[in-house]
Design a protein around this motif. Structure first.
Motif, mmCIF file in Angstrom:
data_model
loop_
_atom_site.group_PDB
_atom_site.id
_atom_site.type_symbol
_atom_site.label_atom_id
_atom_site.label_comp_id
_atom_site.label_asym_id
_atom_site.label_seq_id
_atom_site.Cartn_x
_atom_site.Cartn_y
_atom_site.Cartn_z
ATOM 1 N N GLN A 166 0.988 -1.286 -0.058
ATOM 2 C CA GLN A 166 -0.107 -0.107 0.081
ATOM 3 C C GLN A 166 0.668 1.154 -0.066
ATOM 4 O O GLN A 166 0.667 2.284 -0.893
ATOM 5 N N ASP A 167 1.969 1.360 0.825
ATOM 6 C CA ASP A 167 2.809 2.272 0.768
ATOM 7 C C ASP A 167 3.637 2.564 -0.363
ATOM 8 O O ASP A 167 3.909 3.667 -1.135
ATOM 9 N N CYS A 168 4.005 1.370 -1.208
ATOM 10 C CA CYS A 168 4.518 1.487 -2.348
ATOM 11 C C CYS A 168 3.445 1.964 -3.556
ATOM 12 O O CYS A 168 4.148 2.895 -4.316
ATOM 13 N N PHE A 169 2.379 1.656 -3.298
ATOM 14 C CA PHE A 169 1.496 2.192 -4.240
ATOM 15 C C PHE A 169 1.133 3.771 -4.132
ATOM 16 O O PHE A 169 1.082 4.455 -5.131
ATOM 17 N N LEU A 170 1.118 4.224 -2.791
ATOM 18 C CA LEU A 170 0.789 5.885 -2.589
ATOM 19 C C LEU A 170 2.103 6.377 -2.942
ATOM 20 O O LEU A 170 1.802 7.712 -3.602
ATOM 21 N N THR A 171 3.186 5.729 -3.032
ATOM 22 C CA THR A 171 4.165 6.563 -3.379
ATOM 23 C C THR A 171 4.451 6.620 -4.904
ATOM 24 O O THR A 171 4.789 7.689 -5.290
ATOM 25 N N LEU A 172 4.243 5.601 -5.525
ATOM 26 C CA LEU A 172 4.023 5.711 -7.122
ATOM 27 C C LEU A 172 2.962 6.657 -7.438
ATOM 28 O O LEU A 172 3.359 7.475 -8.502
ATOM 29 N N ARG A 173 1.875 6.509 -6.553
ATOM 30 C CA ARG A 173 0.996 7.495 -7.248
ATOM 31 C C ARG A 173 1.216 9.071 -6.824
ATOM 32 O O ARG A 173 1.302 9.867 -7.720
ATOM 33 N N GLY A 174 1.973 9.280 -5.805
ATOM 34 C CA GLY A 174 2.432 10.475 -5.646
ATOM 35 C C GLY A 174 3.529 11.143 -6.508
ATOM 36 O O GLY A 174 3.625 12.265 -7.137
ATOM 37 N N ILE A 175 4.399 10.109 -7.114
ATOM 38 C CA ILE A 175 5.726 10.426 -7.985
ATOM 39 C C ILE A 175 5.011 11.003 -9.247
ATOM 40 O O ILE A 175 5.760 11.762 -9.843
ATOM 41 N N LYS A 176 3.737 10.347 -9.703
ATOM 42 C CA LYS A 176 3.316 10.708 -11.035
ATOM 43 C C LYS A 176 3.106 12.111 -11.320
ATOM 44 O O LYS A 176 3.130 12.931 -12.039
ATOM 45 N N THR A 177 3.001 12.913 -10.079
ATOM 46 C CA THR A 177 2.656 14.411 -10.070
ATOM 47 C C THR A 177 3.831 15.108 -9.500
ATOM 48 O O THR A 177 3.630 16.121 -9.307
ATOM 49 N N LEU A 178 4.893 14.632 -9.665
ATOM 50 C CA LEU A 178 6.009 15.357 -8.895
ATOM 51 C C LEU A 178 6.577 16.376 -9.636
ATOM 52 O O LEU A 178 6.837 17.494 -9.022
ATOM 53 N N ALA A 179 6.684 16.193 -10.728
ATOM 54 C CA ALA A 179 7.239 17.224 -11.699
ATOM 55 C C ALA A 179 6.113 18.564 -11.777
ATOM 56 O O ALA A 179 6.809 19.784 -11.346
ATOM 57 N N LEU A 180 4.771 18.347 -11.603
ATOM 58 C CA LEU A 180 3.838 19.487 -11.347
ATOM 59 C C LEU A 180 4.124 20.061 -10.004
ATOM 60 O O LEU A 180 4.154 21.450 -9.918
ATOM 61 N N ARG A 181 4.033 19.183 -9.171
ATOM 62 C CA ARG A 181 4.183 19.746 -7.716
ATOM 63 C C ARG A 181 5.418 20.400 -7.411
ATOM 64 O O ARG A 181 5.365 21.797 -6.852
ATOM 65 N N MET A 182 6.523 19.986 -7.746
ATOM 66 C CA MET A 182 7.713 20.668 -7.560
ATOM 67 C C MET A 182 7.679 22.109 -8.153
ATOM 68 O O MET A 182 8.289 22.942 -7.580
ATOM 69 N N GLU A 183 7.177 22.268 -9.510
ATOM 70 C CA GLU A 183 7.267 23.640 -9.933
ATOM 71 C C GLU A 183 6.543 24.663 -9.047
ATOM 72 O O GLU A 183 6.707 25.774 -8.947
#
Length: 381
Positions: A234-251
């Motif tokens: 579950q934690d791996c899944f949540l992290t993968l889901r978060g990474i998908k928007t990493l570029a947008l969020r970091m900007e």
């Protein structure tokens, strides 16, 4: 394939997962064998799961590494790297102003096992060579550092370390793979607390390590499997889901942090602002070379250098929640002296410039006008 595309797609092939669009959560402790002695890609979930494998491959792609490894927390990742690279009698040289949890594991756990720890000001790479001795095996870096956002020259320090046969590990949590890639700058190991920006939503505890050297990978992988400090699916899944928007969020984090730093720089209640994007920051030029942008953390000294002042301002903030963490979509405020660095001795904090009248701000992705208005009202007399 560029970064934002890798963040969404790297490490996952739906053909191997019943054509599921998103990586499935393999909620199982073991996998069935058809016969005795059969060699499976996955047999027991401490050793590996398909969900975790996708996350590890995704991180490797983002860091330009050959291998990724996932752990139950950022500190579990730190501990595994230290155990894999150090033996009793060895020395690790660490940047002096590092995260309090890393300081604790180095001084309380590693030192008790016969590891010598030397802390040093490495903002000048010339300081490193005279410190390296015959027992030095690992250089431990953070850049930017927590909480005062100092930078170290990863390329220059890695070159010096490698001349003496010393491995280099970099905690790059504040920068994320979107802003900085230590392996491409010469480091051997990169560590992330994925609890922070990679997960990005303050709902997961997880650590990640990326390496390209196969022997290093085998050593850290052995600790991962043998000690078993691994994340659940579950934690791996949540992290993968978060990474998908990493570029947008970091900007957005970076955009907002730049505006917050500029606002606070001229505020009468603030003595000093620590943010690599400011021209006055001593590491500004290095940040421009080493990072793609300047990150989402802003640390301040209050003119009233007291815990009471820090507590009063933190209590008045409405959007910023007072919490230990950082890197979520929401804005957070941390009193480093009692929170992230609470376990560090007072004399060490004083030497590093960690004060009672200091606040570390993790700038979220809220509307910048609301963030600035919240800071303005909290800092008002």
């Amino acid at each position: 394939m560029k970064f934002a595309t890798k963040a969404v797609h790297a490490g996952y092939d739906y053909h191997g997962h019943q054509r599921a669009l998103m990586p499935p959560i393999y909620q199982t402790s073991a996998f069935a064998h058809d016969e005795v002695g059969e060699q499976l890609d996955f047999a027991y979930s401490r050793t590996g799961t398909p969900t975790r494998a996708v996350l590890e491959a995704n991180l490797a792609a983002l860091e330009g590494a050959a291998h990724g490894l996932a752990f139950a927390s950022g500190m579990a990742a730190v501990d595994a790297v230290l155990r894999a690279t150090l033996q009793p009698g060895d020395e690790v040289i660490a940047v002096a102003d590092l995260y309090g949890g890393a300081y604790r594991v180095l001084t309380k756990v590693m030192a008790a096992q016969g590891i010598t720890v030397t802390f040093a000001d490495l903002t000048d790479a010339a300081n490193l060579a005279p410190l390296i001795g015959s027992n030095t095996k690992l250089l431990w870096l953070e850049s930017p550092t927590n909480p005062l956002l100092n930078l170290v020259d990863i390329s220059a320090l890695s070159a010096v370390a490698h001349q003496h046969g010393v491995k280099v590990a970099v905690d790059s949590t504040f920068a994320t793979p979107y802003l900085q890639n230590p392996l491409q700058l010469g480091a051997d190991i990169v560590v992330h607390s994925a609890t922070k920006y990679l997960g990005g939503h303050s709902d997961v505890l997880l650590g990640l390590v990326a390496v390209s050297d196969s022997e290093l990978y085998k050593a850290i992988k052995f600790i991962q499997n043998a000690a078993g400090a691994v994340p659940g699916p579950q934690d791996c899944f949540l992290t993968l889901r978060g990474i998908k928007t990493l570029a947008l969020r970091m900007e957005r984090h970076c955009d907002n942090a730049e505006k917050v730093a500029a606002f606070l720089q001229t505020h009468p209640a603030i003595e000093q602002v620590f943010f690599p994007g400011l021209l006055a920051h001593p590491g500004h030029e290095l940040a421009k070379r080493q990072m793609r942008r300047f990150g989402g953390i802003v640390t301040v000294y209050l003119k009233d250098n007291s815990r009471a002042a820090a507590s009063r301002i933190a209590g008045k903030l409405q959007l910023f929640m007072l919490a230990e963490s950082l890197g979520g979509v929401e804005s957070l405020v941390n009193h480093s002296y009692t929170m992230s660095h609470g376990g560090m001795p007072p004399e060490q904090k004083a030497a590093l410039g960690i004060r009672d009248g200091q606040l570390r701000l993790s700038i979220g992705i809220e509307d910048i006008d609301d963030i600035l208005a919240d800071l303005a009202q909290a800092l008002a007399d």
